[in-house]
Motif scaffolding. Sequence first.
Motif, PDB file in Angstrom:
ATOM      1  N   ALA A  23      21.299  30.615  -0.389  1.00 55.11           N
ATOM      2  CA  ALA A  23      19.840  30.586  -0.280  1.00 55.11           C
ATOM      3  C   ALA A  23      19.385  29.610   0.797  1.00 55.11           C
ATOM      4  N   THR A  24      18.221  29.878   1.348  1.00 57.62           N
ATOM      5  CA  THR A  24      17.628  28.960   2.316  1.00 57.62           C
ATOM      6  C   THR A  24      16.453  28.253   1.652  1.00 57.62           C
ATOM      7  N   VAL A  25      16.157  27.064   2.139  1.00 52.36           N
ATOM      8  CA  VAL A  25      15.068  26.268   1.592  1.00 52.36           C
ATOM      9  C   VAL A  25      14.175  25.839   2.754  1.00 52.36           C
ATOM     10  N   ALA A  26      12.875  26.104   2.661  1.00 51.89           N
ATOM     11  CA  ALA A  26      11.948  25.720   3.718  1.00 51.89           C
ATOM     12  C   ALA A  26      10.629  25.291   3.100  1.00 51.89           C
ATOM     13  N   PRO A  27       9.947  24.320   3.632  1.00 55.81           N
ATOM     14  CA  PRO A  27      10.438  23.416   4.673  1.00 55.81           C
ATOM     15  C   PRO A  27      11.583  22.563   4.131  1.00 55.81           C
ATOM     16  N   THR A  28      12.196  21.776   5.002  1.00 53.07           N
ATOM     17  CA  THR A  28      13.301  20.928   4.570  1.00 53.07           C
ATOM     18  C   THR A  28      12.843  20.057   3.403  1.00 53.07           C
ATOM     19  N   PRO A  29      13.553  20.111   2.295  1.00 61.01           N
ATOM     20  CA  PRO A  29      13.144  19.323   1.122  1.00 61.01           C
ATOM     21  C   PRO A  29      13.187  17.821   1.408  1.00 61.01           C
ATOM     22  N   SER A  30      12.346  17.100   0.717  1.00 58.74           N
ATOM     23  CA  SER A  30      12.444  15.642   0.732  1.00 58.74           C
ATOM     24  C   SER A  30      12.508  15.186  -0.714  1.00 58.74           C
ATOM     25  N   ILE A  31      13.388  14.246  -0.960  1.00 61.72           N
ATOM     26  CA  ILE A  31      13.557  13.707  -2.310  1.00 61.72           C
ATOM     27  C   ILE A  31      13.543  12.193  -2.200  1.00 61.72           C
ATOM     28  N   SER A  32      12.702  11.554  -3.006  1.00 60.13           N
ATOM     29  CA  SER A  32      12.685  10.093  -3.052  1.00 60.13           C
ATOM     30  C   SER A  32      13.113   9.658  -4.449  1.00 60.13           C
ATOM     31  N   PHE A  33      13.737   8.485  -4.502  1.00 59.99           N
ATOM     32  CA  PHE A  33      14.330   7.999  -5.751  1.00 59.99           C
ATOM     33  C   PHE A  33      13.695   6.686  -6.176  1.00 59.99           C
ATOM     34  N   THR A  34      13.573   6.488  -7.482  1.00 60.93           N
ATOM     35  CA  THR A  34      13.216   5.194  -8.070  1.00 60.93           C
ATOM     36  C   THR A  34      14.297   4.886  -9.100  1.00 60.93           C
ATOM     37  N   CYS A  35      14.119   3.833  -9.856  1.00 59.20           N
ATOM     38  CA  CYS A  35      15.100   3.476 -10.886  1.00 59.20           C
ATOM     39  C   CYS A  35      14.955   4.342 -12.139  1.00 59.20           C
ATOM     40  N   THR A  36      13.835   5.052 -12.283  1.00 56.16           N
ATOM     41  CA  THR A  36      13.594   5.837 -13.498  1.00 56.16           C
ATOM     42  C   THR A  36      13.377   7.331 -13.256  1.00 56.16           C
ATOM     43  N   HIS A  37      13.102   7.731 -12.011  1.00 54.86           N
ATOM     44  CA  HIS A  37      12.815   9.137 -11.726  1.00 54.86           C
ATOM     45  C   HIS A  37      13.020   9.449 -10.241  1.00 54.86           C
ATOM     46  N   PHE A  38      12.940  10.740  -9.903  1.00 57.00           N
ATOM     47  CA  PHE A  38      12.952  11.152  -8.497  1.00 57.00           C
ATOM     48  C   PHE A  38      11.770  12.085  -8.281  1.00 57.00           C
ATOM     49  N   VAL A  39      11.355  12.216  -7.017  1.00 51.65           N
ATOM     50  CA  VAL A  39      10.201  13.025  -6.651  1.00 51.65           C
ATOM     51  C   VAL A  39      10.619  13.995  -5.547  1.00 51.65           C
ATOM     52  N   THR A  40      10.262  15.279  -5.722  1.00 50.03           N
ATOM     53  CA  THR A  40      10.558  16.289  -4.698  1.00 50.03           C
ATOM     54  C   THR A  40       9.261  16.869  -4.156  1.00 50.03           C
ATOM     55  N   ASN A  41       9.343  17.399  -2.925  1.00 55.56           N
ATOM     56  CA  ASN A  41       8.164  17.996  -2.308  1.00 55.56           C
ATOM     57  C   ASN A  41       8.075  19.486  -2.619  1.00 55.56           C
ATOM     58  N   ASN A  42       7.050  20.130  -2.110  1.00 55.92           N
ATOM     59  CA  ASN A  42       6.870  21.574  -2.290  1.00 55.92           C
ATOM     60  C   ASN A  42       7.630  22.326  -1.207  1.00 55.92           C
ATOM     61  N   ALA A  43       8.740  22.897  -1.550  1.00 60.65           N
ATOM     62  CA  ALA A  43       9.520  23.737  -0.647  1.00 60.65           C
ATOM     63  C   ALA A  43       9.773  25.051  -1.371  1.00 60.65           C
ATOM     64  N   VAL A  44      10.198  26.062  -0.637  1.00 62.46           N
ATOM     65  CA  VAL A  44      10.427  27.385  -1.215  1.00 62.46           C
ATOM     66  C   VAL A  44      11.885  27.789  -0.988  1.00 62.46           C
ATOM     67  N   ILE A  45      12.516  28.280  -2.046  1.00 61.83           N
ATOM     68  CA  ILE A  45      13.892  28.771  -1.994  1.00 61.83           C
ATOM     69  C   ILE A  45      13.832  30.280  -1.779  1.00 61.83           C
TER      70      ILE A  45
END
Length: 168
Positions: A23-45
């Motif tokens: 599968a392809t994913v666009a736009p390029t995903p971004s993931i940020s991390f904390t000590c308790t959770h992670f956050v992802t952006n709106n991308a489409v698979i």
Amino acid sequence: MHSLIRPYAAAALACFCVAAQAATVAPTPSISFTCTHFVTNNAVITADRNTTGTGAEQVTLIVTDGGGNVIASAVSPSIPVGGTNPLFAGTWPYTATPTSNPLVARLVSPAGNALPEQVLFSASGSCASLPTVAVTAVPTLEVWGLSLLALAAAGLGAGRLRKSRIRN
């Protein structure tokens, strides 16, 4: 070409076949991390291969800590080949407490229906209060390196077969 050598040649040529792209994913995903959770952006698979055997592909998001412990994971619904589905966007709490850095997220198209696993995207981050584990690289061969290795092995096997046929 001798009839006994043909299977070896066919096996060597089969190694040059390239597996279907996952599968392809666009736009390029971004993931940020904390000590308790992670956050992802709106991308489409967009599904590109049938890994389920039902004309669809599933993808898995796996987050691990520096010790290799799975601290979060999610599986997409089956996406029909050619269809799309939003990435796991939003804020996601860890289901287990991380014990060390680095924190690594991998978006994977799992193996299935005779297709190998493929990593679509990966990202890493850290938690300031956790120790960092040294990660040692494991040497691997890419597709072309494996293909050349298979071809060399087939050539050596064909050479040995030819020598044994000449002696008899």
